[in-house]
Design a protein around this motif. Structure first.
Motif, short mmCIF file in Angstrom:
data_model
loop_
_atom_site.label_atom_id
_atom_site.label_comp_id
_atom_site.label_asym_id
_atom_site.label_seq_id
_atom_site.Cartn_x
_atom_site.Cartn_y
_atom_site.Cartn_z
N PRO A 26 4.32 -14.92 24.01
CA PRO A 26 4.11 -14.34 25.31
C PRO A 26 4.97 -14.95 26.15
O PRO A 26 6.11 -16.24 25.63
N SER A 27 5.34 -14.77 27.02
CA SER A 27 6.33 -15.64 28.06
C SER A 27 6.02 -16.56 28.38
O SER A 27 5.11 -16.44 29.09
N ALA A 28 7.51 -17.02 29.15
CA ALA A 28 6.53 -18.63 30.00
C ALA A 28 5.98 -18.28 30.48
O ALA A 28 5.71 -19.16 31.23
N LYS A 29 6.87 -17.11 31.63
CA LYS A 29 6.44 -17.16 32.72
C LYS A 29 4.92 -16.50 33.00
O LYS A 29 4.53 -16.80 34.38
N GLY A 30 4.37 -16.10 31.47
CA GLY A 30 3.24 -15.57 31.34
C GLY A 30 2.92 -14.06 31.51
O GLY A 30 3.85 -13.77 30.90
N GLY A 31 2.11 -13.69 31.73
CA GLY A 31 1.32 -12.25 32.21
C GLY A 31 0.51 -12.00 31.00
O GLY A 31 -0.54 -12.74 31.05
N ARG A 32 0.92 -9.97 30.76
CA ARG A 32 -1.00 -9.66 30.40
C ARG A 32 -0.39 -10.62 29.06
O ARG A 32 0.00 -10.89 28.40
N PRO A 33 -2.05 -10.23 28.24
CA PRO A 33 -2.46 -10.45 27.44
C PRO A 33 -1.76 -9.32 25.99
O PRO A 33 -1.59 -8.32 26.51
N PRO A 34 -1.68 -10.19 24.98
CA PRO A 34 -0.57 -9.26 24.00
C PRO A 34 -1.57 -7.62 23.64
O PRO A 34 -3.39 -7.53 23.28
N ALA A 35 -1.26 -6.46 23.41
CA ALA A 35 -2.76 -5.25 23.16
C ALA A 35 -3.09 -5.15 21.78
O ALA A 35 -2.78 -6.33 21.43
N ASP A 36 -3.99 -4.38 22.10
CA ASP A 36 -5.07 -4.70 20.51
C ASP A 36 -4.02 -3.80 19.41
O ASP A 36 -3.35 -3.02 19.86
N ILE A 41 -0.77 0.41 16.56
CA ILE A 41 -0.30 1.36 15.35
C ILE A 41 -0.91 2.13 15.55
O ILE A 41 -0.51 3.85 15.00
N ASP A 42 -2.10 2.40 15.76
CA ASP A 42 -2.95 4.85 15.91
C ASP A 42 -2.36 5.51 16.10
O ASP A 42 -2.48 6.66 16.65
N GLY A 43 -2.03 4.88 17.92
CA GLY A 43 -1.53 5.33 18.71
C GLY A 43 -0.25 6.24 18.77
O GLY A 43 0.25 6.78 18.63
N ILE A 44 0.72 5.03 17.88
CA ILE A 44 2.50 5.78 17.05
C ILE A 44 1.57 6.94 16.30
O ILE A 44 2.30 7.90 16.16
N PHE A 45 0.93 6.78 15.26
CA PHE A 45 0.44 7.78 14.67
C PHE A 45 -0.02 9.10 15.16
O PHE A 45 0.32 9.97 14.23
N TYR A 46 -0.57 8.97 15.62
CA TYR A 46 -1.43 10.07 16.64
C TYR A 46 0.13 10.35 17.59
O TYR A 46 -0.18 12.11 17.25
N VAL A 47 1.33 9.96 17.84
CA VAL A 47 2.24 10.46 18.53
C VAL A 47 3.26 11.43 16.99
O VAL A 47 3.22 12.86 17.84
N LEU A 48 2.67 10.37 16.17
CA LEU A 48 3.67 11.49 14.94
C LEU A 48 3.19 12.31 14.25
O LEU A 48 4.03 13.14 13.84
N SER A 63 -1.39 1.59 25.95
CA SER A 63 -0.60 2.32 26.81
C SER A 63 0.45 2.98 26.01
O SER A 63 1.34 2.30 25.38
N ALA A 64 1.12 3.94 26.77
CA ALA A 64 2.19 4.85 26.22
C ALA A 64 3.30 4.02 25.98
O ALA A 64 3.93 4.16 24.66
N SER A 65 3.55 3.58 26.40
CA SER A 65 4.44 2.68 26.69
C SER A 65 4.72 1.35 26.20
O SER A 65 5.70 0.81 25.54
N THR A 66 3.73 0.67 25.77
CA THR A 66 3.52 -0.05 25.15
C THR A 66 4.06 0.93 23.49
O THR A 66 4.34 -0.34 22.52
N CYS A 67 3.35 1.44 23.16
CA CYS A 67 3.29 2.18 22.14
C CYS A 67 4.29 2.46 21.02
O CYS A 67 4.88 2.27 20.32
#
Length: 75
Positions: A26-36, A41-48, A63-67
């Protein structure tokens, strides 16, 4: 979770990938919690496997950008 198990990463491969993907820092500035990680990985496999473009990924994955970022930064 993906509705079609054929489009999911097999569990043994998921465990292997999970062990080699660097941990989320995580960033020292905060931000969103990590994605599952499973959804990423399932999203990456789906695209491939389907050949769709990243932005057309169904919402059941991370999200597509995270994957895409994980795919580009991969191990």
């Amino acid at each position: 979770k993906a509705k079609n198990s054929r489009l999911q990463c097999p569990e043994p491969l998921f465990q292997l990938l999970k062990s080699i993907i660097p941990p989320y820092r995580p960033s020292a500035k905060g931000g969103r919690p990590p994605a599952d990680l499973r959804k990423i990985i399932d999203g990456i496999f789906y695209v491939l496997r389907t050949g769709i473009v990243w932005k057309d990924m169904p919402p059941c994955f991370a999200s597509a950008s995270t994957c895409h970022r994980y795919f580009q930064d991969g191990p």
